[in-house]
Design an enzyme around this catalytic site. Sequence first.
Site, PDB file in Angstrom:
ATOM      1  N   TRP A 132      42.596  38.410-101.188  1.00 34.73           N
ATOM      2  CA  TRP A 132      43.687  37.535-100.762  1.00 34.73           C
ATOM      3  C   TRP A 132      44.980  37.931-101.502  1.00 34.73           C
ATOM      4  O   TRP A 132      44.962  38.133-102.720  1.00 34.73           O
ATOM      5  CB  TRP A 132      43.337  36.074-101.049  1.00 34.73           C
ATOM      6  CG  TRP A 132      44.450  35.152-100.661  1.00 34.73           C
ATOM      7  CD1 TRP A 132      44.747  34.704 -99.405  1.00 34.73           C
ATOM      8  CD2 TRP A 132      45.435  34.592-101.534  1.00 34.73           C
ATOM      9  NE1 TRP A 132      45.860  33.913 -99.442  1.00 34.73           N
ATOM     10  CE2 TRP A 132      46.306  33.816-100.732  1.00 34.73           C
ATOM     11  CE3 TRP A 132      45.674  34.680-102.900  1.00 34.73           C
ATOM     12  CZ2 TRP A 132      47.392  33.127-101.245  1.00 34.73           C
ATOM     13  CZ3 TRP A 132      46.766  33.996-103.433  1.00 34.73           C
ATOM     14  CH2 TRP A 132      47.606  33.213-102.604  1.00 34.73           C
ATOM     15  N   ASP A 153      53.245  24.563 -89.455  1.00 32.35           N
ATOM     16  CA  ASP A 153      52.011  25.125 -90.014  1.00 32.35           C
ATOM     17  C   ASP A 153      50.948  24.041 -90.199  1.00 32.35           C
ATOM     18  O   ASP A 153      51.010  22.951 -89.617  1.00 32.35           O
ATOM     19  CB  ASP A 153      52.341  25.868 -91.328  1.00 32.35           C
ATOM     20  CG  ASP A 153      51.480  27.102 -91.522  1.00 32.35           C
ATOM     21  OD1 ASP A 153      50.294  26.942 -91.854  1.00 32.35           O
ATOM     22  OD2 ASP A 153      51.981  28.220 -91.319  1.00 32.35           O
ATOM     23  N   ASP A 154      49.992  24.337 -91.008  1.00 34.19           N
ATOM     24  CA  ASP A 154      48.825  23.507 -91.283  1.00 34.19           C
ATOM     25  C   ASP A 154      49.226  22.082 -91.701  1.00 34.19           C
ATOM     26  O   ASP A 154      50.258  21.893 -92.350  1.00 34.19           O
ATOM     27  CB  ASP A 154      48.078  24.186 -92.441  1.00 34.19           C
ATOM     28  CG  ASP A 154      46.673  23.671 -92.613  1.00 34.19           C
ATOM     29  OD1 ASP A 154      46.296  22.724 -91.901  1.00 34.19           O
ATOM     30  OD2 ASP A 154      45.956  24.231 -93.458  1.00 34.19           O
ATOM     31  N   LYS A 200      50.056  30.151 -84.016  1.00 29.81           N
ATOM     32  CA  LYS A 200      49.544  30.950 -85.145  1.00 29.81           C
ATOM     33  C   LYS A 200      48.070  30.593 -85.285  1.00 29.81           C
ATOM     34  O   LYS A 200      47.729  29.442 -85.547  1.00 29.81           O
ATOM     35  CB  LYS A 200      50.319  30.583 -86.419  1.00 29.81           C
ATOM     36  CG  LYS A 200      49.787  31.208 -87.705  1.00 29.81           C
ATOM     37  CD  LYS A 200      50.671  30.804 -88.896  1.00 29.81           C
ATOM     38  CE  LYS A 200      50.150  31.321 -90.217  1.00 29.81           C
ATOM     39  NZ  LYS A 200      50.981  30.871 -91.357  1.00 29.81           N
ATOM     40  N   ASP A 259      44.715  30.956 -87.177  1.00 32.01           N
ATOM     41  CA  ASP A 259      44.259  31.318 -88.520  1.00 32.01           C
ATOM     42  C   ASP A 259      42.734  31.359 -88.587  1.00 32.01           C
ATOM     43  O   ASP A 259      42.030  30.811 -87.717  1.00 32.01           O
ATOM     44  CB  ASP A 259      44.810  30.285 -89.525  1.00 32.01           C
ATOM     45  CG  ASP A 259      45.105  30.900 -90.887  1.00 32.01           C
ATOM     46  OD1 ASP A 259      44.509  31.941 -91.206  1.00 32.01           O
ATOM     47  OD2 ASP A 259      45.918  30.326 -91.622  1.00 32.01           O
ATOM     48  N   CYS A 260      42.215  31.936 -89.623  1.00 27.06           N
ATOM     49  CA  CYS A 260      40.763  32.056 -89.831  1.00 27.06           C
ATOM     50  C   CYS A 260      40.557  32.289 -91.321  1.00 27.06           C
ATOM     51  O   CYS A 260      40.700  33.403 -91.795  1.00 27.06           O
ATOM     52  CB  CYS A 260      40.250  33.241 -89.012  1.00 27.06           C
ATOM     53  SG  CYS A 260      38.628  33.825 -89.497  1.00 27.06           S
ATOM     54  N   ASN A 261      40.258  31.218 -92.040  1.00 27.38           N
ATOM     55  CA  ASN A 261      40.319  31.301 -93.495  1.00 27.38           C
ATOM     56  C   ASN A 261      38.981  31.435 -94.225  1.00 27.38           C
ATOM     57  O   ASN A 261      38.979  31.534 -95.448  1.00 27.38           O
ATOM     58  CB  ASN A 261      41.055  30.073 -94.054  1.00 27.38           C
ATOM     59  CG  ASN A 261      42.565  30.256 -93.971  1.00 27.38           C
ATOM     60  OD1 ASN A 261      43.116  31.170 -94.570  1.00 27.38           O
ATOM     61  ND2 ASN A 261      43.240  29.408 -93.220  1.00 27.38           N
ATOM     62  N   CYS A 308      46.215  35.526 -87.744  1.00 22.15           N
ATOM     63  CA  CYS A 308      46.286  35.328 -89.188  1.00 22.15           C
ATOM     64  C   CYS A 308      44.879  35.088 -89.702  1.00 22.15           C
ATOM     65  O   CYS A 308      44.050  34.507 -89.014  1.00 22.15           O
ATOM     66  CB  CYS A 308      47.179  34.112 -89.477  1.00 22.15           C
ATOM     67  SG  CYS A 308      47.282  33.679 -91.218  1.00 22.15           S
ATOM     68  N   ASP A 351      49.467  36.719 -97.261  1.00 21.86           N
ATOM     69  CA  ASP A 351      50.189  35.555 -97.778  1.00 21.86           C
ATOM     70  C   ASP A 351      51.136  35.986 -98.893  1.00 21.86           C
ATOM     71  O   ASP A 351      52.004  35.216 -99.305  1.00 21.86           O
ATOM     72  CB  ASP A 351      49.203  34.514 -98.326  1.00 21.86           C
ATOM     73  CG  ASP A 351      48.648  33.629 -97.218  1.00 21.86           C
ATOM     74  OD1 ASP A 351      49.114  33.747 -96.071  1.00 21.86           O
ATOM     75  OD2 ASP A 351      47.750  32.816 -97.503  1.00 21.86           O
TER      76      ASP A 351
HETATM   77  C1  GLA Z   1      46.411  30.565 -94.593  1.00 21.70           C
HETATM   78  C2  GLA Z   1      47.588  31.337 -94.023  1.00 21.70           C
HETATM   79  C3  GLA Z   1      48.879  30.725 -94.471  1.00 21.70           C
HETATM   80  C4  GLA Z   1      48.916  29.267 -94.084  1.00 21.70           C
HETATM   81  C5  GLA Z   1      47.706  28.549 -94.628  1.00 21.70           C
HETATM   82  C6  GLA Z   1      47.626  27.140 -94.113  1.00 21.70           C
HETATM   83  O1  GLA Z   1      46.324  30.747 -95.972  1.00 21.70           O
HETATM   84  O2  GLA Z   1      47.522  32.683 -94.366  1.00 21.70           O
HETATM   85  O3  GLA Z   1      49.982  31.405 -93.905  1.00 21.70           O
HETATM   86  O4  GLA Z   1      48.980  29.154 -92.688  1.00 21.70           O
HETATM   87  O5  GLA Z   1      46.500  29.200 -94.272  1.00 21.70           O
HETATM   88  O6  GLA Z   1      46.559  26.453 -94.631  1.00 21.70           O
END
Ligand code: GLA
Length: 735
Positions: free
Chosen positions: A196, A363-364, A477, A479-481, A526, A548
């Site tokens: 990360w 965003d989130d 956007k 995402d997939c964390n 993302c 990030d």
């Molecule tokens: C990930 C993305 C960030 C942001 C966060 C939100 O880390 O890479 O850009 O969107 O999630 O929780």
Amino acid sequence: MRRTQKTLVIPVCLTLASLLSMAAKTYAQTVTIPVETQNNALVLQTDADKNLKMVYFGTKLTNTGEYAQILPMYKQADDSGILNSAYTPSGSANLAEPAITVTHADGNKSLNLVYVSHQVTKIDDDVTLLTVKLKDPAYPFEVTLYYKTYFKEDVTEQWSVIKHNEKGIVTLNKFASANLNLKGNGFWLKQYHGNWAEEMQPEEARLTHGIKTLDSKLGTRANLYEPSMFMVSMDKPATEDEGKVMLGSLEWSGNFKIDLELDVANNLRVIAGINNAASEYHLKPAEEFTTPAFVYTYSDHGKGDASRKLQRWARKYKIVDGQGERLTLLNNWETTYFDFNESKLAQLLKDTKKLGVDMFLLDDGWFGNSHPRNGDNAGLGDWQENKQKLPNGISSLVKEAQANGVKFGIWIEPEMVNPASDLYVKHPDWVIKQPNRPEKYFRNQLVLDLSNPQVQDFVYGVVDNLFTKNPDLAYIKWDCNAVIYNAYSSYLKKDQSHLYVDYVKGLYKVLERVRAKYPKVPLMLCSGGGGRVDYGALKYFTEFWPSDNTEPLERVFLQWEYSYFYPAITSSNHVTDWGKQPIKFRVDVAMMGKLGFDIVVSKLSEQDLNYVHDALKSYDYLKEAIWHGDQYRLQSPWDNDAASIMYVNDAKSKAVVFNYLVNNRYGAGTKVPIVLKGLDPQKKYSVKEINVYPGTNSSLGKDLTFTGNFLMTVGINPDVNSGRASVVLQLDEVK
Ligand code: GLA
């Protein structure tokens, strides 16, 4: 825009003299199949036993007939006789790393594959598809190899389709997409690793005998520690402009495995495909297993040329709307995190306009009610607007954005679930987790089981509902964390080993549906940064989030490395408050791609804001060159005081050169001119420094004009030093 596809199928018997680019020629008892592009050739050839071998990979020959004479020139050891197989089977003559390993329906584990036929299909002037059918003489088992070539771009996509007609299930233990054999006097691998905020850390080394493996077993967010992109130089390490080099990557958003085997004969065998670890696949009679494509290019003019080929191919054929426009934006992730409400957002919408960008990206943190998304430990899965933060819903924000003259985009992470969510309680069987072991979380979340069609419907529904309820929503956007721990699917029951593969196939099914209904809407790929940047996914996306880490000095290096594989138009670069550099440095770095912002606009000084407005005007003028032109890496940040990167438009009438100081030692700067590339030597160009901060003056003279010849022979000194850490030059043809 894609051209209309005229499909012309040429059976093997007609190919003999008729095709210049892909002729089949018999030589003794052999069949020789050159797979040619504008500059390169990959040559397949059968031996007397009908084994299909790859006998050449490199610069194309002027006389196609001579491909058949390549093999006798090599006197290398090969006891098995199939060390250079075009798709190496296992359990018979081969004892090297195989491309395919199977367990037949009767339990036998041997496979042999011999040439049956091949066919060349011309899809259009540029694109040709070669298929080569192989079969096992002892079992009703066949593999068809696909080579899709892009002539002008010198790019090949290669994959295989596996099928059988045995009396029962066949298990595929290994099932590569491509198996290349490279010849050279030594091989140098450039690979990447990271984590990360540390994506794309390069390493380059000579390959020694044995197998070097690049792989991922993370399931989702598969590139977090290592992506599938790599380069192999032959004979010596290629530089930017010299040397033989191949660039490749797997078009797959899950576990991958690239084996690079320097074999007993000193050839390099490259075997690329889905990772077979914990992934045996059970294939029913007549069912087809299609592997993802391995995409590669080759240049005998260094890494720069190879990367431009890949970038051109990606823009024209792979990414969504690669030849179109992109939106500049203001994002609120780093300025608010989860802490916002309607009035804060109303201000941010005004700020978006004030900044002068096209769109606001929320965003989130906008969803979840019984488990509000006020941190990263709750709410994922419950995609309803949080009533406290957004009592009037997304639709009122979209309207408010419009009233401010900007567009509105939104963040989602639809493949994931927090245990603290309604979804988790309602559908425990949708979650990937072991039934008899404690749950293990990554960022407090678990992954939904996309092998399950119901989950696919749910994930598709998250996107579709947003667009249906808000037709003017301009951007998503995605995402997939999290990675997959405790891989287990309640849906797959006895076929647990299908999970990693079927997950990705399920994801692509969802994305296919999204694109069928919303073909052009911009989507950002993302994955907690660049955890999922690959051409399997980018087929559905317009851009990606590289990291990030937006610290601009770090970004110079990161964007430099990504650019070998991905065009600037795909790289979402946001100006944030990471780092100590002034706004100028941050904006100048972010301009080398798809520009965005994630800053508190009201905290910008008047001069900073004026600077940004001016830079946005320049960006608008230069985006043709940055997004759609050719990129030249002039001076590397790794071994110079200053990095220098250039973009030239197709007509060679407009160019931009970005220069950044990357060394803070005493006296560091550009002492000698930087030699430009990609211009027309005959043309004259005016050179002017742009993005000059208000109240400062350029140290370069006014009314500078040079020939392309001068700029590409002597060069120009941007005068980068500690007082001028970032210098942007604009070049315009003078008629
Ligand atoms: C990930 C993305 C960030 C942001 C966060 C939100 O880390 O890479 O850009 O969107 O999630 O929780």
